[in-house]
Design an enzyme around this catalytic site. Structure first.
Site, PDB file in Angstrom:
ATOM      1  N   ASP A  35      38.400  -4.824   1.239  1.00 51.32           N
ATOM      2  CA  ASP A  35      37.073  -4.405   1.675  1.00 51.32           C
ATOM      3  C   ASP A  35      36.164  -5.628   1.548  1.00 51.32           C
ATOM      4  OD1 ASP A  35      38.049  -1.803   1.898  1.00 51.32           O
ATOM      5  OD2 ASP A  35      36.495  -0.902   0.632  1.00 51.32           O
ATOM      6  N   HIS A  84      34.730  -2.780  -5.203  1.00 49.30           N
ATOM      7  CA  HIS A  84      33.578  -3.577  -4.762  1.00 49.30           C
ATOM      8  C   HIS A  84      32.939  -4.313  -5.948  1.00 49.30           C
ATOM      9  CE1 HIS A  84      33.356  -0.518  -1.241  1.00 49.30           C
ATOM     10  NE2 HIS A  84      34.434  -1.299  -1.201  1.00 49.30           N
TER      11      HIS A  84
HETATM   12  N1  ABU Z   1      30.107   0.204  -3.595  1.00 47.87           N
HETATM   13  C1  ABU Z   1      29.942  -0.220  -4.920  1.00 47.87           C
HETATM   14  C2  ABU Z   1      30.402   0.866  -5.912  1.00 47.87           C
HETATM   15  C3  ABU Z   1      30.706   0.303  -7.244  1.00 47.87           C
HETATM   16  C4  ABU Z   1      30.520   1.278  -8.369  1.00 47.87           C
HETATM   17  O1  ABU Z   1      30.652   2.498  -8.167  1.00 47.87           O
HETATM   18  O2  ABU Z   1      30.233   0.836  -9.489  1.00 47.87           O
END
Ligand code: ABU
Length: 370
Positions: free
Chosen positions: A197, A246
């Site tokens: 991603d 992410h």
């Molecule tokens: N899209 C970022 C999500 C990361 C997290 O849930 O900490």
């Protein structure tokens, strides 16, 4: 007067001139599928629910995304918006089917801008397989308008069951087990094929720091390394994160020499050496203001640190995240509060809901000591 289109962005902090901001139209809670089952915590209100999000929640999220776009435009930043596909449609490929899709709220997850190139990432959730289509009209326009722009699609993955580890499909996996698994890099995705991603990559000029976790595998990192032979690509992992997807709620550069690291997802000592050797300060991010994410949100409370840097002195922080704002203020930045929390369930925070098209500046080496 409209400025000419230029695609160019090498890092997360140079002055932002042109950006894509996502939309919440047709937003869905995705139907169960292997990678998503592994990400949604057992106690989450999203367990066992899927389908269209409510009209009111979509309207509210779009209101906030529109206001954020207007704020950026008032600051002289050009803002483009995607053309949402109907995410309510089922997908059937020769290899898998899913009953619905996701959203196009989070272009950062899909589009990776490095220099004059925008790469459509492979993605690793089946429900996000076609998400790139919402951005295609924009990328086609950039291709017409900027002769230097390179439009690249990374190899589309097949996402058969072989791309996911069956032991992650159990109904209940306790948190100590999850932490033990992620510490030894036993993630839900296998090494069957190239997966990444875009939001697992953070850009530091010549250096790309890439999180190895649920949404990016070692083959994905190797693909990036081969695709960018003039860059140094560093694979990192954060053992304290039971759901590692992410990098932008975990390891967030603010300006040259300064990174915020999630205190529960500490970069291991051996991986810190490279930053220390080059005089980069890694500070623990302030705690989030909230104990829980908003309802029906698959991201964590650490969207608090999912900030959008406008230039090395200015940063957008979600308006309710007062502790994060105070920390950045103390570090000498102008903090621009932006209300976005009600849009979080659609895909994330201020960094997630944007993708760079143009930041001023060139490709620099911020780590001369290698
Ligand atoms: N899209 C970022 C999500 C990361 C997290 O849930 O900490």
């Amino acid at each position: 007067m409209t400025r000419a289109i230029k695609v160019s962005s090498w890092n997360e902090w140079d002055p932002l001139r042109h950006v894509i901001v996502g939309k919440a139209d047709h937003g869905q809670i995705p139907a169960p599928e292997p990678a998503l089952n592994a990400k949604v915590p057992e106690e989450s209100d999203m367990r066992g629910r899927w389908g269209r999000r409510s009209k009111d929640s979509i309207a509210r999220a779009n209101e906030l995304l529109d206001e954020f776009s207007a704020l950026l435009r008032r600051r002289g930043i050009r803002v483009d918006r995607p053309d949402p596909i109907d995410h309510n449609l089922a997908i059937a490929t020769p290899d898998f089917t899913v009953a619905n899709q996701f959203t196009c709220m989070a272009p950062r997850d899909v589009l990776l801008t490095i220099g004059n190139e925008i790469i459509e990432a492979t993605m690793s959730y089946r429900c996000r397989w076609f998400e790139y289509l919402s951005y295609r009209p924009l990328l086609e326009h950039y291709f017409e308008a900027d002769r230097g722009f390179r439009h690249v699609a990374a190899p589309k993955p097949r996402l058969t069951d072989r791309s996911y580890r069956p032991d992650y499909f159990a109904d209940r996996i306790d948190e100590p087990t999850r932490l033990e698994w992620t510490a030894r890099k036993h993630f839900v995705t296998t090494e069957q094929e190239i997966l990444f991603d875009a939001a697992d990559v953070t850009r530091f000029g010549r250096d790309l720091v890439v999180q190895h976790g649920f949404t990016t595998n070692a083959k994905g990192i190797d693909w990036l390394r081969r695709h960018f032979p003039s860059h140094r690509v560093h694979a990192v992992n954060f053992p304290g994160d039971p759901y590692p997807i992410h990098i932008d709620c975990t390891f967030v550069p603010i300006r040259p020499g300064l990174i915020l690291n999630n205190p529960l997802r500490r970069l291991p000592d051996e991986q810190r050496a490279f930053f220390a050797r080059n005089d980069w300060l890694i500070l623990e991010a302030a705690p989030p203001a909230h104990n829980e994410p908003p309802p029906l949100c698959y991201s964590s409370v650490w969207l608090s640190m999912n900030v959008l840097v406008l230039d090395p002195k200015t940063v957008c922080v979600e308006a309710s995240e007062v502790r994060q704002a105070e920390q950045l203020d103390r570090l000498g930045l102008e903090v621009v509060p932006v209300e976005l929390r009600d849009a979080y369930p659609f895909g994330g925070g201020l960094h997630c809901c944007t993708a760079d098209v143009w930041r001023e500046g060139t490709c620099e080496d911020y780590f001369p000591r290698g």
